[in-house]
Motif scaffolding. Structure first.
Motif, short mmCIF file in Angstrom:
data_model
loop_
_atom_site.label_atom_id
_atom_site.label_comp_id
_atom_site.label_asym_id
_atom_site.label_seq_id
_atom_site.Cartn_x
_atom_site.Cartn_y
_atom_site.Cartn_z
N THR A 38 0.81 -1.22 0.00
CA THR A 38 0.00 0.00 0.00
C THR A 38 0.84 1.27 0.00
O THR A 38 0.29 2.38 -0.07
N LEU A 39 2.17 1.12 0.10
CA LEU A 39 3.04 2.29 0.19
C LEU A 39 3.44 2.77 -1.21
O LEU A 39 3.73 1.96 -2.09
N ASP A 40 3.45 4.08 -1.38
CA ASP A 40 3.83 4.69 -2.65
C ASP A 40 5.29 5.14 -2.56
O ASP A 40 5.59 6.08 -1.81
N PRO A 41 6.21 4.51 -3.28
CA PRO A 41 7.62 4.91 -3.20
C PRO A 41 7.85 6.38 -3.50
O PRO A 41 8.80 6.97 -2.97
N ALA B 290 9.66 10.20 1.01
CA ALA B 290 10.22 11.36 1.72
C ALA B 290 9.12 12.06 2.52
O ALA B 290 9.36 12.51 3.66
N ASP B 291 7.93 12.14 1.97
CA ASP B 291 6.80 12.74 2.69
C ASP B 291 6.49 11.95 3.95
O ASP B 291 6.18 12.53 5.01
N GLU B 292 6.56 10.61 3.85
CA GLU B 292 6.28 9.77 5.01
C GLU B 292 7.30 10.02 6.12
O GLU B 292 6.95 10.11 7.30
N ALA C 72 6.59 13.35 7.79
CA ALA C 72 5.40 13.28 8.63
C ALA C 72 5.67 12.53 9.93
O ALA C 72 5.26 12.96 11.02
N LEU C 73 6.39 11.41 9.84
CA LEU C 73 6.68 10.62 11.03
C LEU C 73 7.60 11.35 12.00
O LEU C 73 7.55 11.12 13.21
N SER C 74 8.45 12.21 11.49
CA SER C 74 9.40 12.90 12.36
C SER C 74 8.82 14.18 12.96
O SER C 74 9.50 14.85 13.76
N GLU C 75 7.60 14.54 12.59
CA GLU C 75 6.96 15.73 13.17
C GLU C 75 6.81 15.56 14.68
O GLU C 75 6.46 14.48 15.16
N GLY C 76 7.05 16.61 15.41
CA GLY C 76 6.88 16.58 16.85
C GLY C 76 8.14 16.27 17.62
O GLY C 76 8.18 16.45 18.84
N TYR C 77 9.21 15.82 16.93
CA TYR C 77 10.48 15.57 17.59
C TYR C 77 11.33 16.83 17.57
O TYR C 77 11.42 17.52 16.55
N THR D 278 13.78 15.07 1.27
CA THR D 278 13.15 15.63 0.07
C THR D 278 13.15 14.67 -1.12
O THR D 278 12.30 14.78 -2.00
N ASP D 279 14.09 13.74 -1.15
CA ASP D 279 14.22 12.84 -2.30
C ASP D 279 13.68 11.47 -1.93
O ASP D 279 14.29 10.74 -1.15
#
Length: 385
Positions: free
Chosen positions: A236-239, A243-245, A248-253, A265-266
């Protein structure tokens, strides 16, 4: 190409030009053993990955292989790790046990492609016969050797064949070993990034959006970043959105994370993989064909011991083969049985401990004895394999 008969000089085929296969090739050539190495990829450096943490016991083997100087020059040695709160506050910092001995750093982080290049250069200089874009398609064994047919239609005869072809080893399946890797329930996002000036050691956060958010310096200007979470359905993951994933996952750290986040970015620089547990409990050989490295065992990177265990396999097997008086079937079978017996308890300890750490995270166990498990495991690894 004509068959190469088994003669006074023993001949070995190494299948797979990754970390363990390259190290084994160098060590065997140094002992005067004839070695052919075949690698399925036409580009030997392809899919080498982003970063790697080399613990002291891995460095001990790399010193023997002859690449430690290059690893020290191009990598980043940091004696110590720190656990941070999600906002970047340091909760605990401590030196690491030097599993390679007091004369080696506790670990060196480096860019994995650079480690691969250093090993490739040593293999080339060793005089081994290297063929890229080539696989073994058939084995025929008898009492004195193994006839191997290759994907290019050629065939050669060897005293010993070593499967160093990784987690999805075709050698393993071709010789009838049915053990396969099993996912542990965790997945990991990985990417290289420029090293923030504040990052001088390995630092990890447990909690927040991810189970683990960490990074390891891999050079003066680079860092290897990873985010571990519950495994997702890879289909289900879009290669193109990798980079967006990661952003998003690192937000809040907090701490260095805003600076690191800006580097994602790449999407082609980002890798996603599952954590796997793999251990062939039974014999690692069938006749004159034997497994090393990830083809025989693999573990989640929670202890950063995957490469170390593979390198130790190469070192132990090379040591045993170097001291072998005769390459007759009985002597080889005894040697390969001894190799398995010597490696299995140590590898099982690392695999089980690595899986246990991940399972505690998945289960949300708050009072797990993480320091005790790490201390016992790393102390045992200080002993030579």
């Amino acid at each position: 190409m004509a068959d190469r008969p088994t003669g006074p000089t023993p001949s070995v085929l190494v299948i797979g030009g990754g970390t363990s296969g390259n190290a084994l090739t160098v060590l065997l050539r140094r002992a005067g053993i004839a070695v052919d190495l075949v690698e399925a990829s036409p580009d030997w450096k392809a899919s080498a990955g982003s970063g790697i943490t080399l613990q002291g016991n891995a460095l001990r083997v790399l010193r023997e292989v002859g690449v430690l100087e290059g690893v020290q020059k191009d990598g980043y040695a940091a004696d110590g790790v720190a656990v941070l709160a999600p906002d970047g506050t340091v909760l605990h910092a401590h030196p690491e046990l030097r599993t390679g001995g007091d004369d080696l750093p506790s670990h060196i982080g480096m860019q994995r492609p650079r480690l691969q290049q250093l090993l490739i250069e040593k293999v080339r200089a060793s005089g081994a016969d290297v063929r890229l874009g080539t696989t073994a398609t058939e084995f025929k064994q008898d009492g004195t050797g193994v006839d191997v047919t290759f994907s290019d239609g050629t065939s050669r005869r060897y005293d010993l064949v070593v499967g160093a072809d990784g987690l999805s080893s075709t050698t393993r399946s071709m010789i009838g070993i049915t053990d396969k890797p099993e996912p542990t329930g965790m997945g990991i996002w990985r990417a290289p990034a420029p090293r923030p000036a504040s990052v001088r050691r390995t630092e990890m956060i447990y909690g927040g959006r991810c189970l683990i958010a960490g990074y390891c310096p891999t050079g003066e200007d680079t860092v290897y970043v990873y985010l571990a979470e519950r495994a997702r359905d890879r289909a289900t993951l879009d290669p193109d959105a990798y980079a967006d994933e990661m952003r998003a996952l690192s937000e809040g750290y907090g701490g260095a994370w805003p600076e690191l986040r800006a580097a994602f970015t790449d999407p082609k620089a980002v890798n996603y993989a599952w954590f796997d547990r793999h251990l062939v409990e039974g014999p690692w050989h069938r006749g004159r064909i034997v497994l090393v490295g990830d083809s025989a065992h693999a573990c989640p990177p929670t202890f950063a011991q995957g490469a170390a265990m593979s390198l130790e396999d190469a070192q132990v097997l090379a040591e045993l083969l170097t001291g072998l008086d005769g390459w007759d079937a009985r002597s080889l079978d005894r040697l390969l049985t001894d190799y398995h017996a010597r490696r299995l308890p140590r590898v099982r300890m690392v695999v089980d401990a690595s899986v246990q750490l991940g399972q505690w995270l998945l289960d949300g166990v708050r009072d797990a004895d993480v320091p005790g498990l790490m201390g016992r495991t790393l102390s045992a690894l200080k002993e030579r394999p």
